[in-house]
Design an enzyme around this catalytic site. Sequence first.
Site, short mmCIF file in Angstrom:
data_model
loop_
_atom_site.label_atom_id
_atom_site.label_comp_id
_atom_site.label_asym_id
_atom_site.label_seq_id
_atom_site.Cartn_x
_atom_site.Cartn_y
_atom_site.Cartn_z
N GLU A 186 45.85 35.26 35.58
CA GLU A 186 45.10 36.42 36.05
C GLU A 186 45.03 37.53 35.00
OE1 GLU A 186 43.50 37.34 39.01
OE2 GLU A 186 43.51 35.19 39.44
N GLU A 201 43.90 42.04 31.34
CA GLU A 201 44.32 43.19 32.15
C GLU A 201 45.78 43.01 32.56
OE1 GLU A 201 41.13 44.36 35.08
OE2 GLU A 201 40.21 42.53 34.29
N GLU A 241 30.69 36.14 38.34
CA GLU A 241 31.93 35.94 37.60
C GLU A 241 32.07 34.47 37.23
OE1 GLU A 241 35.51 37.09 39.55
OE2 GLU A 241 34.78 39.07 40.12
N LYS A 268 47.27 43.17 36.49
CA LYS A 268 46.77 42.35 37.58
C LYS A 268 47.90 41.52 38.18
CE LYS A 268 42.85 40.67 37.98
NZ LYS A 268 41.65 39.79 37.93
#
Length: 477
Positions: free
Chosen positions: A389, A380, A326, A383
Site C-alpha cells: 500500500e 505514501e 486507478e 497509508k
Amino acid sequence: MPKHILENLALVINQTPLSTHTIFTPKIIIIKNKTINIQQSNTSTSTLTKLSSSSSSLPTTSSMEDPHFTTKLLLFITWFLSPAMVASVGINYGQIANNLPSPERVVPIVKSIGATRVKLYDADPKVLKAFANTGVEFIVGLGNEYLSKMTDPNNAQAWVKANVQAYLPATKITSIAVGNEVLTFNDTSLSGCLLPAMQSVHTALVNLKLDSQVTVTTAHSVAVLQNSYPPSSGAFRPDLKGCISPILDFLSKTCSPFLINAYPFFAYKANPKQVSLDFVLFQPNAGITDPANNLHYDNMLFAQIDAVYAALNRLGYNKMPVQISETGWPSKGDDDELGASPENAKKYNGNLLKIISQKKGTPARPNTDLNIFVFAMFNENLKPGPTSERNYGLFKPDGTPAYGLGFSGISVSGGNSTSTGGNSPGTNGPGVYLSPPANSSNGYMDISLSPEKVIRSSWRRLGMGLMLILMAMAFGI
C-alpha cells in the site's frame, strides 16, 4: 498555389522522419483568422501531447502579402504530420504521507511524465493553486466521510463554491469524484448517501452554471462485478443492482463517465499458480479467448475493462464511457505479496504507458480510447495496510523515480509536506483483497475478484501531403 509553397510542402513531407521515438508539435498555429494553441512536447512515445484549440480574431491579411506566410504554412503542416494517435496520461496524486514535496515542486514532476490529467482524493487548495494556468486537467475528490453532509443541497453548493468555482478557470477542474469504492464497503448507510450526494453536487453545479464544464461521478472497485470471466459475461452483483442502476441513470443523463479501479496485481497475488504473471504484466503470452465472441485477450486489464462494458451493456448502457480511475503495481510488498517488486512494477506501468500512447482500444471496443489514471504519483508512507500500500508510487518523496521508466523525475530537497492533504487513510488506492475462486481454467482468475508503435509510412505521408494541399487550397493560403 504558388510554386514556392508547394516546394516547402514537399520539403516538409519528404523530411518527415519515420521514427516515432520523438514527437514534436508546434506551440502555435495560425490559419487565416484562427489561432490554435498547442502545448509543445518533445518527448518519447510513452509520454503524450495534449492538444487544445481556441479561436480568436486576427487581422485578415492576404496570404500573399503576409511576410510570415511560409512559416505559418510550415507550422500548419508540421502539426498535421505529427502522429494522429496521441493520448493523455492520467495520474493519481494521493497525499497520505508526511514527507512529500510541496505542490509547487510536483508540477514539474507531473510534466516530466507527460501527464495532462491529475486525479485527487480531495480538493487540496495548495495543489489547485499550484497547478493554475498549467493546462493540467483535474478530477477533484469528495471523501466518503463527507457524503452524508453532501446530501444537503446547501452544503453541496457551499462545497462547490469553495472547492471548485473558486479555482476556475485558472485551474482546469473537469470532474468531481464523489466518494471512492463506496458500494463495496458493505455500509448501507454510506451507500445510501452516495447518489443523493452526487445529485446535490450536480445541482450545485447547475445553479452556478458550471455543469457544462464539470461532471459528477464516483469510482467503483471491480468487486462490483458478479461475473467477469469470460469478459463477455460481465455482470454487476445482484445485491448492488438497486444502487448501481439509479447511479448509471444519473451518469447517463449528466453525460458523465463510469469510473472503475482495476488492479490485476490482486489477481496474481491471490493465486500466482493459476494466474500467469506475463498475462497481468502485458508481457508476451498465449492469452485467453472469450468463447462467446472469439475475442482474444493478451492481458488482464483489457479483460477487466471489457467485463465492465459487458455489465453496463446488460443494463442498457452500452454507450456509457468507462475510465480506469486507478490501476498500478507496487514496487515492494510483504513476504506473502508475491509479484510486488521494482522489476514487475516497471513492466506493468511501462507497458501500460506504451499502450496508452498507442490509443489502442480493448478487443471489444477497439475504436474507443483508453482513459486511464495510473496509481500513483508517490509512495505514501502513512497509508495503512500491507507494505504494498505504501509502495505504488512512480516516484519517491524526493522526486526521483521509484524505478526506471524512461523519465528522469525532478529531484527535490527532501519532503516538506506534513499534512495528508485531506485524504482519509485507507480511502484512496487499492483496497480490495478478495480470495480467488475455487476453480479457474486457462490460467485465468475471475477478475472481479481480484509497443506497437504509430508508424507513418511513405504511403501515409503521401496521402497526408495530398490532403494538406487540398486543405491549404480550401483555406485560400
